[in-house]
Design a protein around this motif. Structure first.
Motif: not given
Length: 267
Positions: A1-7, A84-85, A211-213
């Motif tokens: 699962m994707a993680s956040w890129n920006s805190i 994706e999240m 991404s707009w998924v």
């Protein structure tokens, strides 16, 4: 699962999410308090209340299942990619559970307070029976292959359809009565705020992921925001432009007095 890129975006996502939760959760209470104060539900459309309960029940099923079930989450990642999240946040789950409880309480108020000649229409009753019958059929279709993501996606679609349909009886009733008396505008203002912040939350996540998924991975949440905003604008137009509140006699505020519409005819 994707993680956040920006805190900072992750923090903003959580803040906006809980603003949505607060706005939508609090939005139920002005109508309930108005009903309690008047000891009457005249002016609140019963079809709206029943369809609203159906809508939130199906939305709760979708949110709870996708948020808590690792099996369904795996099916989601297999379909959209493991980078994706999950498009359901904790505030979505909290809101939908709360919404089911509060809409059930509103239906209880309808049962115990003055209703006048209002009643649930056969059309609304038939639609609710049809929806839950369809959902039960789909459950048995999904059972042999464990197609649970497909099933809860149908529940998400149901909540979108109910969102599109549920506002129509109330809007029509306001138009017929040429009045919004008995219908809480505070409910609508908070609902509008929740719709805007709910959509903004998805935008924040999309910007972070590039991404707009999540918009088409959770079309229910996307359409929920847009449809809510659309109908809330209609209700605000009805309340503030078409049928602005007028001064009423004190007798209208008495809980034991029958509600009279602007034409001075019993509702």
């Amino acid at each position: 699962m994707a993680s956040w890129n920006s805190i900072p975006l992750e923090i903003l996502y959580e803040i906006v999410g809980w603003i949505t939760f607060a706005s939508w959760s609090v939005s139920f209470y002005p109508q309930m308090l108005l009903n309690f104060k008047r000891k009457s539900v005249v002016g609140l459309n019963f079809d709206f209340a029943l369809l609203n309960f159906t809508k939130h029940s199906s939305y709760m099923i979708y949110n709870v299942c996708l948020y808590f079930s690792p099996f369904i989450q795996k099916q989601y990642f297999d379909l959209y990619g493991d980078k994706e999240m999950i498009p359901v946040a904790a505030n979505d789950v909290a809101f939908s559970i709360h919404a089911v409880l509060v809409t059930a309480l509103t239906l209880f108020q309808i049962c115990i307070y003055e209703r006048g000649t209002q009643k649930v229409s056969r059309c609304a009753t038939g639609l609710v029976i049809l929806v839950w019958g369809f959902a039960a059929t789909c459950f048995f279709i999904a059972l042999p292959t464990h197609s649970w993501l497909w099933l809860i996606t149908l529940f998400n679609s149901i909540q979108v359809c109910m969102t599109c349909v549920k506002y129509i009886p109330q809007a029509k009733m306001n138009f017929t009565r040429k009045s919004t008396v008995g219908w809480s505008i505070e409910n609508i203002l908070l609902d509008f705020c929740g719709g805007v912040s709910n959509y903004l939350q998805m935008v924040v996540q999309s910007i972070d992921q590039g991404s707009w998924v999540n918009f088409y991975g959770n079309t229910g949440k996307t359409l929920l925001s847009l449809v809510t905003i659309f109908f809330d604008l209609i209700f605000m137009f009805q309340h503030y432009v078409l049928y602005p509140p007028k001064k009423v006699s004190k007798s209208l505020e008495e809980p034991n007095e029958p509600l009279i519409d602007p034409a001075h005819e019993p509702i």
